[in-house]
Design a protein around this motif. Sequence first.
Motif, PDB file in Angstrom:
ATOM      1  N   VAL A 173      23.516  37.778 -13.997  1.00 33.06           N
ATOM      2  CA  VAL A 173      22.442  37.016 -13.356  1.00 33.06           C
ATOM      3  C   VAL A 173      22.974  36.044 -12.321  1.00 33.06           C
ATOM      4  CG1 VAL A 173      20.576  35.356 -13.764  1.00 33.06           C
ATOM      5  CG2 VAL A 173      20.916  37.262 -15.348  1.00 33.06           C
ATOM      6  N   PHE A 174      24.102  35.371 -12.602  1.00 29.90           N
ATOM      7  CA  PHE A 174      24.652  34.432 -11.613  1.00 29.90           C
ATOM      8  C   PHE A 174      26.160  34.633 -11.449  1.00 29.90           C
ATOM      9  CE2 PHE A 174      24.038  32.358 -15.692  1.00 29.90           C
ATOM     10  CZ  PHE A 174      25.191  31.631 -15.945  1.00 29.90           C
ATOM     11  N   PRO A 175      26.557  35.753 -10.828  1.00 26.55           N
ATOM     12  CA  PRO A 175      27.984  36.057 -10.639  1.00 26.55           C
ATOM     13  C   PRO A 175      28.695  35.041  -9.761  1.00 26.55           C
ATOM     14  CG  PRO A 175      26.626  37.550  -9.330  1.00 26.55           C
ATOM     15  CD  PRO A 175      25.698  36.798 -10.239  1.00 26.55           C
ATOM     16  N   GLU A 176      27.948  34.345  -8.914  1.00 24.11           N
ATOM     17  CA  GLU A 176      28.560  33.325  -8.049  1.00 24.11           C
ATOM     18  C   GLU A 176      28.885  32.043  -8.793  1.00 24.11           C
ATOM     19  OE1 GLU A 176      24.172  32.291  -7.850  1.00 24.11           O
ATOM     20  OE2 GLU A 176      25.400  34.077  -8.131  1.00 24.11           O
ATOM     21  N   GLY A 177      28.372  31.903 -10.033  1.00 25.15           N
ATOM     22  CA  GLY A 177      28.597  30.691 -10.807  1.00 25.15           C
ATOM     23  C   GLY A 177      27.532  29.647 -10.545  1.00 25.15           C
ATOM     24  N   VAL A 178      27.821  28.419 -10.950  1.00 26.67           N
ATOM     25  CA  VAL A 178      26.889  27.305 -10.758  1.00 26.67           C
ATOM     26  C   VAL A 178      27.556  26.209  -9.938  1.00 26.67           C
ATOM     27  CG1 VAL A 178      25.574  27.735 -12.865  1.00 26.67           C
ATOM     28  CG2 VAL A 178      27.589  26.275 -12.971  1.00 26.67           C
ATOM     29  N   GLY A 179      26.795  25.608  -9.032  1.00 29.56           N
ATOM     30  CA  GLY A 179      27.285  24.471  -8.266  1.00 29.56           C
ATOM     31  C   GLY A 179      26.995  23.173  -9.007  1.00 29.56           C
ATOM     32  N   ILE A 180      27.763  22.143  -8.715  1.00 34.12           N
ATOM     33  CA  ILE A 180      27.566  20.834  -9.332  1.00 34.12           C
ATOM     34  C   ILE A 180      27.793  19.758  -8.284  1.00 34.12           C
ATOM     35  CG2 ILE A 180      28.249  19.258 -11.190  1.00 34.12           C
ATOM     36  CD1 ILE A 180      29.589  21.628 -12.595  1.00 34.12           C
ATOM     37  N   ILE A 181      26.908  18.770  -8.248  1.00 31.91           N
ATOM     38  CA  ILE A 181      27.125  17.597  -7.415  1.00 31.91           C
ATOM     39  C   ILE A 181      27.373  16.400  -8.323  1.00 31.91           C
ATOM     40  CG2 ILE A 181      25.700  18.500  -5.526  1.00 31.91           C
ATOM     41  CD1 ILE A 181      23.495  16.513  -6.424  1.00 31.91           C
ATOM     42  N   PRO A 182      27.911  15.297  -7.801  1.00 36.49           N
ATOM     43  CA  PRO A 182      28.045  14.094  -8.635  1.00 36.49           C
ATOM     44  C   PRO A 182      26.659  13.526  -8.938  1.00 36.49           C
ATOM     45  CG  PRO A 182      29.363  13.953  -6.612  1.00 36.49           C
ATOM     46  CD  PRO A 182      28.435  15.112  -6.453  1.00 36.49           C
ATOM     47  N   TRP A 183      26.595  12.621  -9.933  1.00 37.54           N
ATOM     48  CA  TRP A 183      25.328  11.938 -10.171  1.00 37.54           C
ATOM     49  C   TRP A 183      24.949  11.169  -8.917  1.00 37.54           C
ATOM     50  CZ3 TRP A 183      23.292   7.107  -9.748  1.00 37.54           C
ATOM     51  CH2 TRP A 183      21.998   6.937 -10.289  1.00 37.54           C
ATOM     52  N   MET A 184      23.685  11.289  -8.509  1.00 36.07           N
ATOM     53  CA  MET A 184      23.185  10.594  -7.322  1.00 36.07           C
ATOM     54  C   MET A 184      21.748  10.164  -7.569  1.00 36.07           C
ATOM     55  SD  MET A 184      24.674  13.160  -4.356  1.00 36.07           S
ATOM     56  CE  MET A 184      24.322  12.045  -2.989  1.00 36.07           C
ATOM     57  N   VAL A 185      21.290   9.170  -6.839  1.00 38.04           N
ATOM     58  CA  VAL A 185      19.903   8.735  -6.932  1.00 38.04           C
ATOM     59  C   VAL A 185      19.005   9.846  -6.389  1.00 38.04           C
ATOM     60  CG1 VAL A 185      18.190   7.056  -6.147  1.00 38.04           C
ATOM     61  CG2 VAL A 185      20.507   6.297  -6.731  1.00 38.04           C
ATOM     62  N   PRO A 186      17.995  10.294  -7.160  1.00 37.30           N
ATOM     63  CA  PRO A 186      17.115  11.369  -6.686  1.00 37.30           C
ATOM     64  C   PRO A 186      16.153  10.882  -5.606  1.00 37.30           C
ATOM     65  CG  PRO A 186      16.353  10.552  -8.798  1.00 37.30           C
ATOM     66  CD  PRO A 186      17.660   9.856  -8.526  1.00 37.30           C
ATOM     67  N   GLY A 187      15.551  11.838  -4.909  1.00 38.54           N
ATOM     68  CA  GLY A 187      14.549  11.515  -3.911  1.00 38.54           C
ATOM     69  C   GLY A 187      15.112  10.965  -2.618  1.00 38.54           C
ATOM     70  N   THR A 188      16.421  11.122  -2.402  1.00 39.07           N
ATOM     71  CA  THR A 188      17.054  10.584  -1.201  1.00 39.07           C
ATOM     72  C   THR A 188      17.534  11.712  -0.295  1.00 39.07           C
ATOM     73  OG1 THR A 188      19.258  10.518  -2.201  1.00 39.07           O
ATOM     74  CG2 THR A 188      17.842   8.576  -2.507  1.00 39.07           C
ATOM     75  N   ILE A 189      17.774  11.394   0.957  1.00 35.58           N
ATOM     76  CA  ILE A 189      18.333  12.365   1.891  1.00 35.58           C
ATOM     77  C   ILE A 189      19.759  12.734   1.476  1.00 35.58           C
ATOM     78  CG2 ILE A 189      19.073  12.722   4.283  1.00 35.58           C
ATOM     79  CD1 ILE A 189      16.059  12.922   3.867  1.00 35.58           C
ATOM     80  N   ASP A 190      20.492  11.752   0.931  1.00 39.61           N
ATOM     81  CA  ASP A 190      21.878  12.012   0.537  1.00 39.61           C
ATOM     82  C   ASP A 190      21.973  13.091  -0.536  1.00 39.61           C
ATOM     83  OD1 ASP A 190      22.888  10.197   2.328  1.00 39.61           O
ATOM     84  OD2 ASP A 190      23.054   8.556   0.882  1.00 39.61           O
ATOM     85  N   ILE A 191      21.108  13.012  -1.549  1.00 34.75           N
ATOM     86  CA  ILE A 191      21.168  14.027  -2.603  1.00 34.75           C
ATOM     87  C   ILE A 191      20.701  15.386  -2.075  1.00 34.75           C
ATOM     88  CG2 ILE A 191      18.852  13.761  -3.631  1.00 34.75           C
ATOM     89  CD1 ILE A 191      20.229  13.895  -6.393  1.00 34.75           C
ATOM     90  N   GLY A 192      19.794  15.351  -1.100  1.00 29.20           N
ATOM     91  CA  GLY A 192      19.350  16.592  -0.477  1.00 29.20           C
ATOM     92  C   GLY A 192      20.478  17.275   0.281  1.00 29.20           C
ATOM     93  N   LYS A 193      21.257  16.487   1.021  1.00 31.04           N
ATOM     94  CA  LYS A 193      22.376  17.044   1.780  1.00 31.04           C
ATOM     95  C   LYS A 193      23.446  17.594   0.842  1.00 31.04           C
ATOM     96  CE  LYS A 193      21.910  14.111   5.898  1.00 31.04           C
ATOM     97  NZ  LYS A 193      22.531  13.015   6.682  1.00 31.04           N
ATOM     98  N   ALA A 194      23.728  16.845  -0.234  1.00 28.91           N
ATOM     99  CA  ALA A 194      24.743  17.299  -1.185  1.00 28.91           C
ATOM    100  C   ALA A 194      24.317  18.599  -1.867  1.00 28.91           C
ATOM    101  CB  ALA A 194      25.000  16.209  -2.224  1.00 28.91           C
ATOM    102  N   THR A 195      23.043  18.673  -2.234  1.00 33.14           N
ATOM    103  CA  THR A 195      22.525  19.876  -2.888  1.00 33.14           C
ATOM    104  C   THR A 195      22.558  21.067  -1.942  1.00 33.14           C
ATOM    105  OG1 THR A 195      21.080  18.514  -4.283  1.00 33.14           O
ATOM    106  CG2 THR A 195      20.543  20.854  -4.106  1.00 33.14           C
ATOM    107  N   ALA A 196      22.105  20.857  -0.710  1.00 32.68           N
ATOM    108  CA  ALA A 196      22.087  21.944   0.275  1.00 32.68           C
ATOM    109  C   ALA A 196      23.489  22.465   0.559  1.00 32.68           C
ATOM    110  CB  ALA A 196      21.421  21.470   1.562  1.00 32.68           C
ATOM    111  N   SER A 197      24.475  21.565   0.584  1.00 25.99           N
ATOM    112  CA  SER A 197      25.846  22.007   0.858  1.00 25.99           C
ATOM    113  C   SER A 197      26.333  22.948  -0.238  1.00 25.99           C
ATOM    114  CB  SER A 197      26.779  20.803   0.991  1.00 25.99           C
ATOM    115  OG  SER A 197      26.993  20.165  -0.256  1.00 25.99           O
ATOM    116  N   LYS A 198      25.929  22.706  -1.478  1.00 24.99           N
ATOM    117  CA  LYS A 198      26.302  23.595  -2.581  1.00 24.99           C
ATOM    118  C   LYS A 198      25.544  24.912  -2.525  1.00 24.99           C
ATOM    119  CE  LYS A 198      29.349  21.038  -4.669  1.00 24.99           C
ATOM    120  NZ  LYS A 198      30.767  21.474  -4.812  1.00 24.99           N
TER     121      LYS A 198
END
Length: 272
Positions: A173-198
């Motif tokens: 189902v997920f041969p590419e594995g799972v991505g992980i970001i550090p803990w971040m405040v939700p609802g921010t542009i920063d967490i959006g950028k970090a998530t998108a990069s993964k």
Amino acid sequence: MTKFINSPFVKEVSKITFRLFAHGWDERNGGNVSYRIMPEELADYEDVKKIKRNIPIAFDGKNLAGMYFLVTATGRYFKNIIDFPERDLGLVRIAEDGKSVDLMWGYNDGAKPTSEFPTHLMGHQERLKHDPKQRVVMHCHPTNLIAMTFTQKLDEKELTRIFWKMQTESLVVFPEGVGIIPWMVPGTIDIGKATASKLANYRSVIWPHHGIFGTGETIDEAFGLIETIEKAAQIWTIIQMQGGKIEQTITDQGLKDLADSFGVTPHEGYLN
């Protein structure tokens, strides 16, 4: 003309959000879903032709201008969407300026898109580079997965290998594995950028001590991806409850044979 509330899109999102709630993954107003709808799929719905109002968003989505998204509303409970879809869901079109959306249907009590909508849009934008059929972003709070982020190293390779070895289906189902970001405040542009990069390399991204973002071409694919990861986390949790001693497991060679059999490519360097 058929009313949009009776469309398969509204029915799908209403059904899946209730199931996410029923799984215990979306307590209170936790979680959010966005579903990209093609313009031609809206042709038969007369009640989505006129702009109801314009809503500013905290993101420049000019690259997505003209695209339609069915989005859960901010502050709403997933358990209620199935009963009040026209209140708790909205069909929005990204405006030409990219910094606002035109409401075409829903949010009939003045609601707005989820506060995570910028993160969703960044996710759609990134996944569309890799999969032109990308349509769904889903965020929820799977219990066993969140628990593991407190006790395990936040290492993509190590967690992926645990999940792959917990059940035969995981690697498929997920041969590419799972991505992980550090803990971040939700609802921010920063967490959006970090998530998108993964999301450039993964279809799922773990938010430690919070939840997961899953993506896919369909509602079922995104839900099934998260469901499989959480099932692996649940199996690992039960093993720990049984003493944590593993007498036998799926070997790396077994995972390679599994990948060959199902025609998938495991993340490079994750198998010995």
